[in-house]
Scaffold this motif. Structure first.
Motif, PDB file in Angstrom:
ATOM      1  N   ILE A  67      -0.412   3.053   5.241  1.00 46.24           N
ATOM      2  CA  ILE A  67      -0.284   1.556   5.628  1.00 46.24           C
ATOM      3  C   ILE A  67      -0.443   0.777   4.107  1.00 46.24           C
ATOM      4  O   ILE A  67       0.395  -0.220   3.880  1.00 46.24           O
ATOM      5  CB  ILE A  67      -0.956   0.964   6.703  1.00 46.24           C
ATOM      6  N   GLY A  68      -1.692   1.103   3.616  1.00 44.19           N
ATOM      7  CA  GLY A  68      -2.108   0.252   2.448  1.00 44.19           C
ATOM      8  C   GLY A  68      -0.997   0.876   1.436  1.00 44.19           C
ATOM      9  O   GLY A  68      -0.564  -0.054   0.463  1.00 44.19           O
ATOM     10  N   ALA A 112      -7.810   8.160  10.728  1.00 48.00           N
ATOM     11  CA  ALA A 112      -7.929   6.854  10.308  1.00 48.00           C
ATOM     12  C   ALA A 112      -7.611   6.690   8.764  1.00 48.00           C
ATOM     13  O   ALA A 112      -6.946   5.503   8.394  1.00 48.00           O
ATOM     14  CB  ALA A 112      -9.095   6.263  10.752  1.00 48.00           C
ATOM     15  N   GLY A 172      -6.737   0.818   1.615  1.00 49.96           N
ATOM     16  CA  GLY A 172      -6.518   1.479   2.994  1.00 49.96           C
ATOM     17  C   GLY A 172      -7.597   2.523   3.088  1.00 49.96           C
ATOM     18  O   GLY A 172      -8.313   2.332   4.318  1.00 49.96           O
ATOM     19  N   LEU A 186     -10.973   1.165   3.362  1.00 51.24           N
ATOM     20  CA  LEU A 186     -11.136   0.324   4.584  1.00 51.24           C
ATOM     21  C   LEU A 186     -11.485   1.022   5.626  1.00 51.24           C
ATOM     22  O   LEU A 186     -12.208   0.614   6.804  1.00 51.24           O
ATOM     23  CB  LEU A 186      -9.956  -0.719   4.658  1.00 51.24           C
ATOM     24  N   ALA A 187     -10.731   2.236   5.756  1.00 50.63           N
ATOM     25  CA  ALA A 187     -10.992   2.994   6.809  1.00 50.63           C
ATOM     26  C   ALA A 187     -12.428   3.875   6.897  1.00 50.63           C
ATOM     27  O   ALA A 187     -13.208   3.771   7.996  1.00 50.63           O
ATOM     28  CB  ALA A 187      -9.997   4.303   7.138  1.00 50.63           C
ATOM     29  N   THR A 213      -3.898   7.139   8.069  1.00 52.08           N
ATOM     30  CA  THR A 213      -3.092   6.236   8.475  1.00 52.08           C
ATOM     31  C   THR A 213      -3.041   4.758   7.719  1.00 52.08           C
ATOM     32  O   THR A 213      -2.203   4.210   7.256  1.00 52.08           O
ATOM     33  CB  THR A 213      -3.610   5.645  10.043  1.00 52.08           C
ATOM     34  N   ASP A 214      -4.433   4.330   7.485  1.00 52.22           N
ATOM     35  CA  ASP A 214      -4.747   3.222   6.691  1.00 52.22           C
ATOM     36  C   ASP A 214      -4.467   3.545   5.302  1.00 52.22           C
ATOM     37  O   ASP A 214      -3.595   2.479   4.802  1.00 52.22           O
ATOM     38  CB  ASP A 214      -6.186   2.764   7.055  1.00 52.22           C
TER      39      ASP A 214
END
Length: 517
Positions: free
Chosen positions: A252-253, A245, A43, A46-47, A248-249
């Motif tokens: 979530i991950g 970001a 995550g 990815l951000a 947050t990511d």
């Protein structure tokens, strides 16, 4: 009060043991911890590597002629769906003079109904300027389309009312002609007809006036809708915060990875069916858990506790070996190195009473190729077991893992202690071990559980097979004559041993009972 020695029936066994499932999943914490960590890193990466596209947002106030205080949002949801049409997208692209297809442009924006009359439009682009321009063109196209639709609706409604008024006027003209063609005389029927025509003319005049008023109201309602539909929040580019970001990511991950890891661990536990609780291991092996040895730890206070536990285990096994005239073997399942250490400690504890030889018959010998230290017992390989003098005490070291030569186990010892790592062998293989040892007429003194679950509160004691359990040896001195071992104990028949041991694991199904026979 007596304790039943009959094993539980299969009908009494729950389909899914939640306690065993929770314990087994907790023991696989490396799996779901690794998946959670991978999800967190994925995550965050990815951000950083795939930042969001430049985005612009604008808000439009949408007025409806049918607005009602109790509206549940149906009208604004209709506007959201109208925004996602090729007609609106095509108008916006024309104002931008863009060659892009409306279908492709529709994938770059979305509408969200904030309230019954507020519509938020979010648009992405290659840059902030392009995103802002797209949002402005899209909002203008939607406002123009909405206003035009409201005008058309009002015009159509007013025209329908005016058409109805004109029809009423034509009928009124016809009535006036009929009134002018009749004369007022004393004929009662003519007077009644004339009164009816006057009443009809009055009704038509009233309805014509009503249609004029309704048509005027319909035309008056359109300016209110036009004035009420406008852009209330000018398009602006959204600022992208990289730290926010990433956090947050990553969160979530982490959650997704943890859920995936727990699901994989639970599925693996159910499919593999590897007992972890001492209760299940004892029931499947048909022998009680007599001792436990926790896993190694780098913490000093835990190392001391593990060392004391290991010393108590060695002392207990040494007392068992001294009180028996038959050789004892240690058979491992999933813990060959730990079993070798236990056998070496046991041999050292018994070396003070006489020579002791350890027969290392493991598939991968840990003691046979080891350089001996001062005070260590003699270690020979399994192929040299016949060369050990009969007057020396022997400690057999073998394995009951898949591929074991079962007929060779009786040469390591006529009775055995199973050293089993929790969660290593499946329930079917534990049954196989119990059947093979029973066929070889090797009684199991007990089970030493390696790496048990620290939160396991189940009982690993079986209340049958007292003649082989360590707790039953306390009754032997009462039956001894002189200083030797009781002949009654040694004269217990093998059939009686198997009859007492069989219900523990064979009572689970008639097919197992048939295999023992």
């Amino acid at each position: 009060m007596t304790t039943s020695t009959t094993a539980e029936s299969p009908a009494a066994t729950p389909l899914l043991d939640l306690q065993a499932l929770v314990v087994a999943v907790r023991r696989r914490r490396r799996l779901w911890s690794a998946t959670a960590l991978l999800g967190l890193l994925a995550g965050a990466g990815l951000a950083v590597l795939v930042p969001p596209s430049p985005t612009a947002v604008t808000t439009v106030l949408v007025a409806h002629a049918e607005d009602q205080p109790n509206d549940t949002g149906t009208l604004i949801r209709t506007d959201v769906q109208l925004l996602q049409t090729t007609k609106i997208a095509d108008k916006a692209l024309r104002s931008l003079k863009s060659p892009e297809k409306p279908e492709d442009f529709m994938a770059d924006y979305r509408g969200t109904g904030l309230t019954n009359n507020l519509l938020q439009i979010t648009v992405t682009g290659d840059s902030d300027a392009q995103a802002v321009a797209r949002a402005k063109a899209l909002a203008d196209a939607f406002v123009a389309d909405h206003v035009q639709r409201m005008k058309n609706t009002a015009q159509a409604e007013a025209q329908a009312l005016l058409d109805q008024r004109d029809r009423m006027r034509d009928e009124l003209a016809q009535v006036n002609e009929e009134i002018g063609g009749q004369s007022a005389d004393s004929d009662p029927k003519a007077s009644a007809s004339l009164e009816s025509l006057f009443a009809r003319r009055a009704e038509l005049n009233s309805r014509i006036a009503d249609f004029d008023e309704r048509a005027a109201d319909a035309r008056t309602g359109t300016p209110q809708v036009v004035a009420g539909t406008e852009i209330v929040d000018l398009p602006r580019a959204l600022r992208h915060s990289l730290p926010k970001a990433v956090v947050t990511d990553a969160a979530i991950g982490l959650v997704l990875g943890l859920v995936l890891g727990l699901a994989l661990a639970a599925i693996g536990v159910v499919v593999a069916d590897r007992p972890v609780l001492r209760r299940d291991i004892a029931a499947n092996l048909g022998a009680s858990v007599i001792a436990e040895l926790p896993r190694r730890s780098g913490r000093p206070w835990r190392r001391r506790r593990i060392r004391l536990t290991r010393e108590r285990l060695t002392a207990s096994l040494a007392r068992t070996a001294r009180g028996s005239t038959e050789p004892v073997s240690l058979l491992e399942l999933g813990c060959a190195r730990r079993t070798s250490v236990i056998a070496l400690d046991l041999a050292r504890a018994m070396a003070a009473e006489g020579p002791v030889t350890v027969i290392d018959a493991l598939p991968r010998p840990y003691l046979a190729g080891r350089r001996p230290k001062p005070g260590d017992p003699t270690v020979v390989g399994g192929e040299r077991a016949a060369t050990v003098p009969p007057q020396e005490r022997r400690i057999g070291l073998g394995s009951v893992a898949p591929g074991t030569a079962w007929t060779d186990l009786q040469y390591l010892g006529t009775q055995t202690v199973l050293v089993v790592r929790a969660g290593h062998g499946s329930a079917a293989w534990l049954h196989t071990v119990a059947r093979q040892l029973a066929d070889q007429r090797i009684p199991v003194i007990g089970v030493v559980l390696i790496d048990p679950d620290p939160r396991d509160r189940t009982d690993g004691t079986l209340w049958d097979g007292l003649h082989t359990a360590l707790r039953g040896r306390s009754e032997w001195p009462a039956r001894q004559t002189g200083g030797g071992t009781s002949h009654a104990v040694q004269a217990v028949g093998e059939g009686q041993r198997r009859a007492e041991r069989r219900p523990v694991w064979a009572a689970r199904g008639p097919e197992n009972d048939q295999e023992v026979r």
